[in-house]
Design a protein around this motif. Structure first.
Motif, mmCIF file in Angstrom:
data_model
loop_
_atom_site.group_PDB
_atom_site.id
_atom_site.type_symbol
_atom_site.label_atom_id
_atom_site.label_comp_id
_atom_site.label_asym_id
_atom_site.label_seq_id
_atom_site.Cartn_x
_atom_site.Cartn_y
_atom_site.Cartn_z
ATOM 1 N N TYR A 186 0.569 -1.081 0.193
ATOM 2 C CA TYR A 186 0.086 0.163 0.152
ATOM 3 C C TYR A 186 0.709 1.229 0.226
ATOM 4 C CZ TYR A 186 1.279 -0.231 5.454
ATOM 5 O OH TYR A 186 1.894 0.336 6.365
ATOM 6 N N THR A 187 -0.194 2.328 -0.086
ATOM 7 C CA THR A 187 0.867 3.377 -0.378
ATOM 8 C C THR A 187 0.829 4.448 1.271
ATOM 9 O OG1 THR A 187 1.369 3.723 -3.058
ATOM 10 C CG2 THR A 187 1.463 5.879 -1.367
ATOM 11 N N TYR A 188 1.648 4.947 1.982
ATOM 12 C CA TYR A 188 1.737 5.952 3.546
ATOM 13 C C TYR A 188 1.700 6.688 2.666
ATOM 14 C CZ TYR A 188 2.360 7.854 7.904
ATOM 15 O OH TYR A 188 1.834 8.779 8.634
ATOM 16 N N LYS A 189 0.436 7.259 2.887
ATOM 17 C CA LYS A 189 0.399 9.011 1.968
ATOM 18 C C LYS A 189 1.529 10.511 2.549
ATOM 19 C CE LYS A 189 -4.256 8.644 -0.115
ATOM 20 N NZ LYS A 189 -2.831 7.952 -1.989
ATOM 21 N N GLY A 190 2.667 9.999 3.129
ATOM 22 C CA GLY A 190 3.549 10.959 3.825
ATOM 23 C C GLY A 190 4.234 11.917 2.325
ATOM 24 N N GLU A 191 4.996 12.832 2.760
ATOM 25 C CA GLU A 191 5.767 13.727 2.080
ATOM 26 C C GLU A 191 6.616 13.320 1.513
ATOM 27 O OE1 GLU A 191 5.462 15.764 -1.166
ATOM 28 O OE2 GLU A 191 3.256 15.502 -0.185
ATOM 29 N N PRO A 192 7.548 12.504 0.594
ATOM 30 C CA PRO A 192 6.844 12.296 -0.478
ATOM 31 C C PRO A 192 6.623 10.811 -0.225
ATOM 32 C CG PRO A 192 9.319 11.940 -1.125
ATOM 33 C CD PRO A 192 9.207 12.110 0.833
ATOM 34 N N PRO A 193 4.964 10.657 -0.224
ATOM 35 C CA PRO A 193 4.408 9.018 0.107
ATOM 36 C C PRO A 193 5.382 7.614 -0.703
ATOM 37 C CG PRO A 193 3.425 9.853 -2.442
ATOM 38 C CD PRO A 193 4.276 10.776 -1.660
ATOM 39 N N ASP A 194 5.301 7.008 0.629
ATOM 40 C CA ASP A 194 6.088 5.630 0.623
ATOM 41 C C ASP A 194 5.296 4.873 -0.307
ATOM 42 O OD1 ASP A 194 8.307 7.197 1.315
ATOM 43 O OD2 ASP A 194 7.376 6.827 3.613
ATOM 44 N N THR A 195 6.077 3.674 -0.098
ATOM 45 C CA THR A 195 5.636 2.549 -0.755
ATOM 46 C C THR A 195 5.672 1.689 0.532
ATOM 47 O OG1 THR A 195 5.160 2.549 -2.976
ATOM 48 C CG2 THR A 195 4.824 0.670 -2.875
ATOM 49 N N SER A 218 7.461 2.615 -6.861
ATOM 50 C CA SER A 218 6.228 3.281 -6.909
ATOM 51 C C SER A 218 5.025 2.075 -6.054
ATOM 52 C CB SER A 218 5.241 3.836 -7.782
ATOM 53 O OG SER A 218 5.765 2.817 -8.875
#
Length: 70
Positions: free
Chosen positions: A27-36, A51
């Motif tokens: 899944y994608t963790y929505k940080g800055e930048p997003p992490d997989t 990605s």
């Protein structure tokens, strides 16, 4: 032995290797930048630089090769 999938550590850019057969969730963790994030069971999560789409593609190819014997 299953083929290991090579990913990149977001922290230091070094390679990390994953056994696709042991992955439970991606899944994608929505940080800055997003992490997989690749999850193994409920207690172990691994962040990778690739990605979400690229990670899933790599894992899918590895599982397809394992099930077809390639």
């Amino acid at each position: 032995m299953p083929k290991l999938c090579k990913f990149t550590s977001p922290a230091d850019g070094k390679p990390v290797y994953v056994n696709a057969a042991q992955v439970n969730v991606v899944y994608t963790y929505k940080g800055e930048p997003p992490d997989t994030i690749i999850g193994f069971g409920k207690d172990f999560m691994l962040g990778v630089k690739e990605s979400l789409e690229e990670t899933v593609s790599i894992l899918d190819k590895a599982m397809a090769k394992e099930t077809t014997g390639g």
